[in-house]
Design a protein around this motif. Sequence first.
Motif, mmCIF file in Angstrom:
data_model
loop_
_atom_site.group_PDB
_atom_site.id
_atom_site.type_symbol
_atom_site.label_atom_id
_atom_site.label_comp_id
_atom_site.label_asym_id
_atom_site.label_seq_id
_atom_site.Cartn_x
_atom_site.Cartn_y
_atom_site.Cartn_z
ATOM 1 N N ILE A 1 -6.412 -18.265 57.917
ATOM 2 C CA ILE A 1 -6.188 -19.715 58.462
ATOM 3 C C ILE A 1 -6.587 -20.748 57.565
ATOM 4 O O ILE A 1 -7.575 -20.728 56.913
ATOM 5 C CB ILE A 1 -7.208 -19.910 59.832
ATOM 6 C CG1 ILE A 1 -6.806 -18.713 60.671
ATOM 7 C CG2 ILE A 1 -7.042 -21.211 60.524
ATOM 8 C CD1 ILE A 1 -7.814 -18.517 61.862
ATOM 9 N N SER A 2 -5.527 -21.707 57.217
ATOM 10 C CA SER A 2 -5.919 -22.723 56.224
ATOM 11 C C SER A 2 -6.109 -23.897 56.803
ATOM 12 O O SER A 2 -5.065 -24.283 57.885
ATOM 13 C CB SER A 2 -4.845 -22.723 54.863
ATOM 14 O OG SER A 2 -5.086 -23.709 54.282
ATOM 15 N N ILE A 3 -7.202 -24.637 56.889
ATOM 16 C CA ILE A 3 -7.326 -25.875 57.597
ATOM 17 C C ILE A 3 -7.018 -27.028 56.918
ATOM 18 O O ILE A 3 -7.460 -27.439 55.745
ATOM 19 C CB ILE A 3 -9.031 -26.073 58.167
ATOM 20 C CG1 ILE A 3 -9.343 -24.922 58.873
ATOM 21 C CG2 ILE A 3 -9.240 -27.298 59.031
ATOM 22 C CD1 ILE A 3 -8.664 -24.651 60.207
ATOM 23 N N HIS A 4 -6.156 -28.074 57.516
ATOM 24 C CA HIS A 4 -5.848 -29.179 56.889
ATOM 25 C C HIS A 4 -5.872 -30.388 57.695
ATOM 26 O O HIS A 4 -6.043 -30.069 59.087
ATOM 27 C CB HIS A 4 -4.322 -29.131 56.179
ATOM 28 C CG HIS A 4 -4.310 -28.261 55.089
ATOM 29 N ND1 HIS A 4 -4.134 -28.835 53.700
ATOM 30 C CD2 HIS A 4 -4.417 -26.800 54.911
ATOM 31 C CE1 HIS A 4 -4.168 -27.686 52.876
ATOM 32 N NE2 HIS A 4 -4.235 -26.631 53.445
ATOM 33 N N SER B 1 1.142 -45.099 61.768
ATOM 34 C CA SER B 1 -0.064 -44.931 62.354
ATOM 35 C C SER B 1 0.029 -44.481 63.694
ATOM 36 O O SER B 1 -0.782 -43.998 64.490
ATOM 37 C CB SER B 1 -0.965 -46.030 62.388
ATOM 38 O OG SER B 1 -0.493 -47.110 63.256
ATOM 39 N N LYS B 2 1.518 -44.218 64.129
ATOM 40 C CA LYS B 2 1.639 -43.843 65.735
ATOM 41 C C LYS B 2 1.478 -42.447 65.900
ATOM 42 O O LYS B 2 1.396 -42.083 67.058
ATOM 43 C CB LYS B 2 2.900 -44.525 66.132
ATOM 44 C CG LYS B 2 4.203 -43.712 65.734
ATOM 45 C CD LYS B 2 5.346 -44.343 66.136
ATOM 46 C CE LYS B 2 6.544 -43.569 65.586
ATOM 47 N NZ LYS B 2 7.888 -44.107 66.238
ATOM 48 N N TRP B 3 1.712 -41.687 64.961
ATOM 49 C CA TRP B 3 1.854 -39.993 65.105
ATOM 50 C C TRP B 3 0.509 -39.477 65.206
ATOM 51 O O TRP B 3 -0.594 -39.992 64.549
ATOM 52 C CB TRP B 3 2.393 -39.514 63.847
ATOM 53 C CG TRP B 3 3.854 -39.930 63.733
ATOM 54 C CD1 TRP B 3 4.282 -40.812 62.540
ATOM 55 C CD2 TRP B 3 4.852 -39.740 64.279
ATOM 56 N NE1 TRP B 3 5.601 -41.171 62.625
ATOM 57 C CE2 TRP B 3 6.041 -40.399 63.956
ATOM 58 C CE3 TRP B 3 5.075 -38.901 65.529
ATOM 59 C CZ2 TRP B 3 7.346 -40.290 64.354
ATOM 60 C CZ3 TRP B 3 6.607 -38.667 66.022
ATOM 61 C CH2 TRP B 3 7.520 -39.293 65.441
ATOM 62 N N SER B 4 0.258 -38.717 66.055
ATOM 63 C CA SER B 4 -1.135 -37.777 66.263
ATOM 64 C C SER B 4 -0.869 -36.536 66.717
ATOM 65 O O SER B 4 0.437 -36.052 67.251
ATOM 66 C CB SER B 4 -1.807 -38.798 67.308
ATOM 67 O OG SER B 4 -1.154 -38.613 68.549
ATOM 68 N N GLY B 5 -1.921 -35.868 66.755
ATOM 69 C CA GLY B 5 -1.829 -34.379 67.565
ATOM 70 C C GLY B 5 -1.947 -33.147 66.372
ATOM 71 O O GLY B 5 -1.456 -33.536 65.509
ATOM 72 N N VAL C 1 -1.501 -18.934 58.483
ATOM 73 C CA VAL C 1 -1.077 -20.051 59.129
ATOM 74 C C VAL C 1 -2.007 -21.395 58.754
ATOM 75 O O VAL C 1 -2.930 -21.194 58.104
ATOM 76 C CB VAL C 1 -1.222 -20.277 60.736
ATOM 77 C CG1 VAL C 1 -0.462 -19.116 61.591
ATOM 78 C CG2 VAL C 1 -2.600 -20.045 61.227
ATOM 79 N N ILE C 2 -1.196 -22.599 58.832
ATOM 80 C CA ILE C 2 -1.889 -23.672 58.346
ATOM 81 C C ILE C 2 -1.989 -24.454 59.771
ATOM 82 O O ILE C 2 -1.205 -24.584 60.592
ATOM 83 C CB ILE C 2 -0.940 -24.657 57.305
ATOM 84 C CG1 ILE C 2 -0.864 -23.903 56.153
ATOM 85 C CG2 ILE C 2 -1.528 -25.973 57.280
ATOM 86 C CD1 ILE C 2 -0.030 -24.596 54.953
ATOM 87 N N VAL C 3 -3.242 -25.011 59.715
ATOM 88 C CA VAL C 3 -3.573 -25.676 60.989
ATOM 89 C C VAL C 3 -3.867 -27.172 60.647
ATOM 90 O O VAL C 3 -4.877 -27.307 59.999
ATOM 91 C CB VAL C 3 -4.820 -25.049 61.932
ATOM 92 C CG1 VAL C 3 -4.950 -25.948 63.022
ATOM 93 C CG2 VAL C 3 -4.594 -23.712 62.470
ATOM 94 N N GLU C 4 -3.005 -28.033 60.901
ATOM 95 C CA GLU C 4 -3.109 -29.437 60.781
ATOM 96 C C GLU C 4 -3.817 -29.949 62.026
ATOM 97 O O GLU C 4 -3.254 -30.170 63.053
ATOM 98 C CB GLU C 4 -1.734 -30.066 60.483
ATOM 99 C CG GLU C 4 -0.976 -29.627 59.477
ATOM 100 C CD GLU C 4 -1.360 -30.496 58.032
ATOM 101 O OE1 GLU C 4 -2.309 -31.225 58.051
ATOM 102 O OE2 GLU C 4 -0.827 -30.177 57.019
ATOM 103 N N THR C 5 -5.324 -30.251 61.762
ATOM 104 C CA THR C 5 -6.044 -30.540 62.965
ATOM 105 C C THR C 5 -5.816 -31.951 63.329
ATOM 106 O O THR C 5 -6.310 -32.236 64.458
ATOM 107 C CB THR C 5 -7.532 -30.367 62.714
ATOM 108 O OG1 THR C 5 -7.906 -31.314 61.525
ATOM 109 C CG2 THR C 5 -7.773 -29.044 62.208
ATOM 110 N N LEU D 1 -12.180 -28.235 68.070
ATOM 111 C CA LEU D 1 -10.962 -27.733 67.294
ATOM 112 C C LEU D 1 -11.184 -26.445 66.793
ATOM 113 O O LEU D 1 -10.327 -25.545 67.091
ATOM 114 C CB LEU D 1 -10.863 -28.889 66.142
ATOM 115 C CG LEU D 1 -10.107 -29.914 66.267
ATOM 116 C CD1 LEU D 1 -10.398 -30.905 65.060
ATOM 117 C CD2 LEU D 1 -8.564 -29.839 66.397
ATOM 118 N N ALA D 2 -12.285 -26.171 66.326
ATOM 119 C CA ALA D 2 -12.742 -24.751 65.960
ATOM 120 C C ALA D 2 -12.814 -23.743 67.061
ATOM 121 O O ALA D 2 -12.063 -22.526 67.088
ATOM 122 C CB ALA D 2 -14.203 -24.783 65.278
#
Length: 237
Positions: free
Chosen positions: A132-135, A142-146, A196-200, A221-222
């Motif tokens: 698991i790679s955390i990013h 600035s409207k994008w989130s999640g 996987v890469i998790v874009e937090t 998140l964790a």
Amino acid sequence: MKFVFYNSKAIIRRVSIVALALLLLFLIVYKINTPNLSPALGTSFINTATIGIDAGHGGYDGGANVAGVLEKDINLEVALKLEEIFLANGYNVVMTRRKDKDFLQETSGPKKRKDFANRKKILTAQPVDIIISIHVNSFPSSKWSGAQVFYDRECPQGKELAQFIQDSLKETLDNTNRDIATQDHFMTREFQQPSVIVETGFISNPQEREKLLESSYQYKLAWSIYNGVVDFQQSHR
């Protein structure tokens, strides 16, 4: 007058049995009526799986930088909390970094390629089952989130793992409705294990950036990632 002599040891034994029965009844009722806030907690102490956790960027490479907030710092905080949760539940963990550092030793080549090569060396030095790679994400608007999970299109199990983690993130967080997606990235492409890469989240979104800096949200998140991994493992038993 008739005297009756009682066996004190027998009485104590009977009282103990009754008390034990009442305690078991209480525990059963409690379990039935208590919400399971962390269903995986306590179920994986016999788990011998080894989880590789990579805190993206670090050292010379700060990653995304918005309003003075560096991606590498958030990545590390979430990764350390994820390590803590896995260790508490009986897993083995291999970390690429536990502090602000890069990986420019021992190999030659451009900085980023050298950095990735040394991360791979750490994660393949011993058997690892899941990576698991955390990013943290960023975008000019600035409207994008999640939060969003990425996988390599050539790895079916990586896709499964990504889906379980994404489902867990959606269930736990109140700010993401994103779906999993493919990404041609070293941290998903160069490993045989499900990776996987998790874009937090997006530090380019002011509200989400504030959340990502909160320790409580980092733990949230964790826990989401951890529970997704447990669900993935259970689906293969």
